[in-house]
Design a protein around this motif. Structure first.
Motif, PDB file in Angstrom:
ATOM      1  N   TYR A  11       0.953  -1.061   0.071  1.00  0.00           N
ATOM      2  CA  TYR A  11      -0.045   0.008  -0.075  1.00  0.00           C
ATOM      3  C   TYR A  11       0.918   1.259  -0.007  1.00  0.00           C
ATOM      4  O   TYR A  11       1.767   1.205   0.737  1.00  0.00           O
ATOM      5  CB  TYR A  11      -0.776   0.062   1.306  1.00  0.00           C
ATOM      6  N   GLY A  41      -3.764  -6.866  11.328  1.00  0.00           N
ATOM      7  CA  GLY A  41      -2.563  -6.048  10.435  1.00  0.00           C
ATOM      8  C   GLY A  41      -1.782  -6.923   9.752  1.00  0.00           C
ATOM      9  O   GLY A  41      -0.651  -6.449   9.074  1.00  0.00           O
ATOM     10  N   SER A  42      -1.869  -8.344   9.689  1.00  0.00           N
ATOM     11  CA  SER A  42      -0.858  -9.149   9.135  1.00  0.00           C
ATOM     12  C   SER A  42      -1.145  -9.345   7.793  1.00  0.00           C
ATOM     13  O   SER A  42      -0.513 -10.225   7.244  1.00  0.00           O
ATOM     14  CB  SER A  42      -0.765 -10.583  10.087  1.00  0.00           C
ATOM     15  N   GLY A  43      -2.243  -8.817   7.193  1.00  0.00           N
ATOM     16  CA  GLY A  43      -2.500  -9.018   5.918  1.00  0.00           C
ATOM     17  C   GLY A  43      -3.578  -9.872   5.383  1.00  0.00           C
ATOM     18  O   GLY A  43      -3.629 -10.129   4.369  1.00  0.00           O
ATOM     19  N   LYS A  44      -4.456 -10.585   6.282  1.00  0.00           N
ATOM     20  CA  LYS A  44      -5.392 -11.460   5.920  1.00  0.00           C
ATOM     21  C   LYS A  44      -6.481 -10.975   5.241  1.00  0.00           C
ATOM     22  O   LYS A  44      -6.732 -11.578   4.290  1.00  0.00           O
ATOM     23  CB  LYS A  44      -5.972 -11.886   7.386  1.00  0.00           C
ATOM     24  N   SER A  45      -6.867  -9.768   5.801  1.00  0.00           N
ATOM     25  CA  SER A  45      -8.158  -9.283   4.705  1.00  0.00           C
ATOM     26  C   SER A  45      -7.594  -8.905   3.194  1.00  0.00           C
ATOM     27  O   SER A  45      -8.304  -9.153   2.266  1.00  0.00           O
ATOM     28  CB  SER A  45      -8.590  -8.033   5.273  1.00  0.00           C
ATOM     29  N   THR A  46      -6.255  -8.445   3.382  1.00  0.00           N
ATOM     30  CA  THR A  46      -5.621  -7.979   2.018  1.00  0.00           C
ATOM     31  C   THR A  46      -5.879  -9.163   1.214  1.00  0.00           C
ATOM     32  O   THR A  46      -5.989  -9.134   0.053  1.00  0.00           O
ATOM     33  CB  THR A  46      -4.289  -7.370   2.211  1.00  0.00           C
TER      34      THR A  46
END
Ligand code: ADP
Ligand code: MG
Length: 233
Positions: A11, A41-46
């Protein structure tokens, strides 16, 4: 069903760049029930949004049901999303002024399904999540667990190849969470492929495989002995 190779995503914010996914490789076979775990914040949703074609990776490849997902225009992406994917969100994302049945039927409307068939399918899937008697109720008249079951019926109604759930139990108490997981396990028992993002260990253990995300990479990817949610409800 899903093949991803060396996926990267950053990002950009002003002059800063946040490298969230730093080379993710993983495959999901038909019929799997996979938890994607990691701290906030570990990027799961990303990762889930890229798998769901709601976002695109900067680098790497993604193949869904043998279709390479690359350089799709918004129209094509929407077509594939409708055909391949069902989404379940933490906050249910129901439309407040529509009944349970209308909420389930709405995506079918956008897919050009006839009114009669929409109604039949909406009732069928509401029945499968145990809410046939709640068809004419508004979301405000339903409990959190019932709302999530309506959302699951809505995701199922399009008969997607893969269900993607982002913290589906994140807004629910433990008992209700386990009821929702019991339903997710039942849907998976019927052969449906499901990915569940969670940061809760007990929820992850109700899947059949746990993929641990940390610092932008997969730290661990393990098949597990599934805990049945019915033992807790
Ligand atoms: P998780 O779902 O594991 O909590 P996310 O994938 O939502 O994590 O976010 C991963 C990191 O990327 C976080 O640091 C978050 O702040 C950042 N991030 C997520 N979405 C955006 C965005 N649209 N713009 C900028 N940063 C973002
Ligand atoms: Mg998230």
């Amino acid at each position: 069903m899903i093949e991803i190779k060396d996926l990267h995503k950053s990002y950009i914010m002003g002059s800063n760049s946040l490298h969230v996914l730093k080379g993710i490789d993983f495959n999901v076979e038909e019929g799997e029930l996979v938890a994607i775990m990691g701290s906030s914040g570990s990027g799961k949703s990303t990762l889930l949004n890229i798998l769901g074609m709601l976002d695109v990776a900067d680098e790497g490849s993604y193949t869904l049901d043998s279709v390479p997902i690359k350089n799709l225009n918004e129209k094509k992406a929407a077509q594939y999303r409708n055909k391949f994917l069902g989404f379940i969100f933490q906050s249910f994302n129901l439309i407040n002024y529509k009944t349970a049945m209308e909420n389930v039927a709405l995506p079918l409307y956008y897919q050009g399904v006839s009114r009669k068939e929409r109604q039949e399918k909406a009732l069928k899937y509401l029945g499968q999540v145990g809410l046939a008697e709640w068809a004419t109720h508004l979301p405000s008249e339903l409990s959190g667990g019932q709302k999530q079951r309506v959302a699951i019926a809505r995701a199922m109604a399009s008969e997607p190849k893969v269900l993607l759930a982002d913290e589906p139990t994140g807004a629910l108490d433990s008992t209700t969470s386990y009821e929702v997981m019991e339903l997710i396990q039942k849907i998976n028992d019927e052969g449906n492929t499901i990915l569940v993002v969670t940061h809760e260990e007990d929820i992850a253990k109700m899947c059949k495989r746990i993929v641990h995300l940390k610092d932008g990479i997969i730290e661990k990817d393990e098949k597990i002995e599934q805990v049945r949610a019915s033992e807790y409800v």
